[in-house]
Design a protein around this motif. Structure first.
Motif, PDB file in Angstrom:
ATOM      1  N   PHE A   1      42.460  29.066  39.963  1.00 47.05           N
ATOM      2  CA  PHE A   1      41.906  28.966  41.447  1.00 47.05           C
ATOM      3  C   PHE A   1      42.988  28.215  42.521  1.00 47.05           C
TER       4      PHE A   1
ATOM      5  N   ILE B   1      39.816  30.022  49.842  1.00 45.37           N
ATOM      6  CA  ILE B   1      39.588  29.814  48.325  1.00 45.37           C
ATOM      7  C   ILE B   1      39.794  28.259  47.243  1.00 45.37           C
TER       8      ILE B   1
ATOM      9  N   VAL C   1      45.936  30.690  42.280  1.00 45.48           N
ATOM     10  CA  VAL C   1      45.704  31.662  43.606  1.00 45.48           C
ATOM     11  C   VAL C   1      46.069  30.720  44.728  1.00 45.48           C
TER      12      VAL C   1
END
Length: 245
Positions: free
Chosen positions: A206, A147, A209
């Motif tokens: 992000f 990620i 996340v």
């Protein structure tokens, strides 16, 4: 300061948001280029990165390739694809895909490589196949770094996507180019503020996340270095106490 306020005023001016070619449309084009390019780059880079990280083969080639792609000038590629090869509106997307591949590839193989080899050996000892080791052990544990690679790729592309204007006349680069041509610095600054805020927003999303995908066992296993105070009494400094007195 006055110019900055003029840029903010330009953003919230209803005349710049209404109709085709307004801020919402250009913002949607910017996001479409960003997520489209990173998605295509991920389809190409993630399987290769996982394979490299799992087998340990081809890592030097991947590092060299990633470094080479990072060194390519985005504007130069865009002009070559748009004018030299003549692929028109596909030129920005292809350019941004090339820009997105290196960080995604690095995140994919680094995530798998970072998994403790003892964990992998234990999974194999339990009778897992190589595919099961990759998908059930290495990929979940390496997902935060993967990620992170996607996060880096999106941040690089979202800022560079303003260059799409030179090939297709779209995205937020339209306002930046018009502001430069007409010396409308409020428009130039306003568009720059939108790009900056957009990049920061995507960075925050992000980053969140990336934290959420950390496996619970890994998060729970993190040891905080908390040094408790000793329960032993301090040494008494002074004359010793004699028994019987």
């Amino acid at each position: 300061m006055d110019l900055f306020l003029q840029g903010i005023a330009w953003i919230f001016d209803p005349a710049n948001s209404a109709g085709p070619g307004g801020i919402p449309q250009r913002l949607a084009e910017q996001l479409a280029y960003t997520f489209g390019a990173v998605a295509i780059g991920a389809v190409i880079a993630v399987p290769i990165g996982l394979l490299i990280g799992h087998t340990g083969r081809g890592r030097d080639v991947a590092v060299s390739l990633s470094g080479g792609l990072r060194a390519l000038p985005s504007l130069g590629l865009l002009i070559i694809f748009a004018l030299g090869i003549g692929i028109g509106f596909k030129a920005p997307l292809l350019t941004f895909v090339i820009l997105a591949i290196p960080p995604v590839l690095a995140g994919a193989y680094a995530g798998v490589e970072a998994v403790d080899k003892r964990t992998v050996d234990a999974a194999r000892a339990m009778g897992m196949t190589e595919w099961q080791v990759l998908t059930k052990v290495e990929l979940p544990l390496g997902l935060p770094l993967l990620i992170g690679g996607l996060r880096s790729g999106i941040l690089q592309v979202v800022a560079t996507a303003t260059l799409a204007y030179f090939a297709t006349g779209g995205a937020l680069g339209v306002f930046i180019n018009e502001g430069l041509k007409t010396r409308n610095y409020a428009e130039l600054l306003g568009a720059s503020i939108i790009v900056t805020v957009l990049a920061l927003a995507l960075e925050g999303i992000f980053a969140l996340v990336q934290r959420l995908v950390v496996p619970r066992g890994v998060a729970a296993g993190r040891v905080t270095d908390v040094r408790a105070r000793s329960t032993r009494p301090r040494t008494v400094v002074g004359n010793s106490i004699r028994e019987g007195k």
